[in-house]
Design a protein around this motif. Structure first.
Motif, short mmCIF file in Angstrom:
data_model
loop_
_atom_site.label_atom_id
_atom_site.label_comp_id
_atom_site.label_asym_id
_atom_site.label_seq_id
_atom_site.Cartn_x
_atom_site.Cartn_y
_atom_site.Cartn_z
N ALA A 206 4.35 5.72 -5.36
CA ALA A 206 4.41 5.74 -6.82
C ALA A 206 3.52 6.83 -7.41
O ALA A 206 3.76 7.31 -8.52
CB ALA A 206 3.98 4.38 -7.37
N GLU A 207 2.53 7.26 -6.66
CA GLU A 207 1.61 8.31 -7.14
C GLU A 207 2.26 9.69 -7.05
O GLU A 207 1.76 10.63 -7.67
CB GLU A 207 0.32 8.30 -6.32
CG GLU A 207 -0.52 7.06 -6.55
CD GLU A 207 -1.74 7.01 -5.65
OE1 GLU A 207 -1.99 7.97 -4.90
OE2 GLU A 207 -2.45 5.98 -5.71
N GLN A 208 3.30 9.84 -6.28
CA GLN A 208 3.91 11.16 -6.08
C GLN A 208 4.75 11.59 -7.24
O GLN A 208 5.40 11.02 -7.91
CB GLN A 208 4.76 11.15 -4.80
CG GLN A 208 3.98 10.80 -3.58
CD GLN A 208 2.76 11.68 -3.35
OE1 GLN A 208 2.82 12.89 -3.46
NE2 GLN A 208 1.63 11.06 -3.07
N GLN B 162 3.91 1.49 -1.09
CA GLN B 162 4.57 1.58 -2.39
C GLN B 162 3.66 2.23 -3.43
O GLN B 162 4.11 3.03 -4.26
CB GLN B 162 5.03 0.19 -2.85
CG GLN B 162 6.18 -0.35 -2.04
CD GLN B 162 6.45 -1.81 -2.32
OE1 GLN B 162 5.87 -2.41 -3.22
NE2 GLN B 162 7.34 -2.41 -1.54
N LEU B 163 2.37 1.88 -3.39
CA LEU B 163 1.41 2.49 -4.31
C LEU B 163 1.27 3.99 -4.05
O LEU B 163 1.24 4.79 -5.00
CB LEU B 163 0.04 1.80 -4.19
CG LEU B 163 -0.05 0.38 -4.74
CD1 LEU B 163 -1.40 -0.24 -4.39
CD2 LEU B 163 0.18 0.38 -6.25
N ILE B 164 1.23 4.37 -2.80
CA ILE B 164 1.13 5.80 -2.44
C ILE B 164 2.37 6.53 -2.94
O ILE B 164 2.27 7.60 -3.56
CB ILE B 164 0.96 5.97 -0.92
CG1 ILE B 164 -0.41 5.46 -0.48
CG2 ILE B 164 1.16 7.44 -0.53
CD1 ILE B 164 -0.58 5.35 1.01
N LYS C 234 0.83 -1.20 0.00
CA LYS C 234 0.00 0.00 0.00
C LYS C 234 0.87 1.26 0.00
O LYS C 234 0.61 2.21 -0.74
CB LYS C 234 -0.93 0.02 1.22
CG LYS C 234 -2.09 -0.94 1.10
CD LYS C 234 -2.99 -0.83 2.31
CE LYS C 234 -4.18 -1.76 2.18
NZ LYS C 234 -5.12 -1.60 3.31
#
Length: 104
Positions: free
Chosen positions: A102-104, A98-100, A96
């Motif tokens: 990656a959005e940055q 890592q997904l956050i 989770k």
């Protein structure tokens, strides 16, 4: 190199970080579950061969042996706390985050 106190605790922590049960990890490492338990309880000394195998399975052998993360010397204190906290999370929570990131 002297093995610091807490070796077994760190070994168990690393195994858990990789989401292996004691049984699963011992099978992959080619030892009995009783031997793995004894390592984690600090009742047996590990062999170099075991450490090499454990490292191939994802264990941070330097951390387990010394209690020091390799990043100790290159991370700012807040970064170090973040990495240490991340390593203690479940695989699901790590994904989770890592997904956050990656959005940055």
């Amino acid at each position: 190199m002297l093995i610091r106190d807490g070796f077994g605790k760190r070994l168990k922590q690393e195994r858990a970080r990789l989401n292996y049960s004691q049984r699963e990890f011992s099978e992959l490492a080619g030892i009995s579950q009783n031997t793995q338990r004894a390592y984690e309880n600090g009742k047996n000394t590990v062999s170099v061969g075991y450490l090499e195998t454990a490292e191939r399975l994802g264990i941070n052998a330097m951390y387990v042996l010394s209690g020091r993360l390799e990043q100790d010397n290159c991370l700012a204190p807040d970064e170090f706390r973040l990495v240490t906290s991340y390593r203690g999370l479940s695989k699901r929570m790590q994904q989770k985050l890592q997904l956050i990131a990656a959005e940055q």
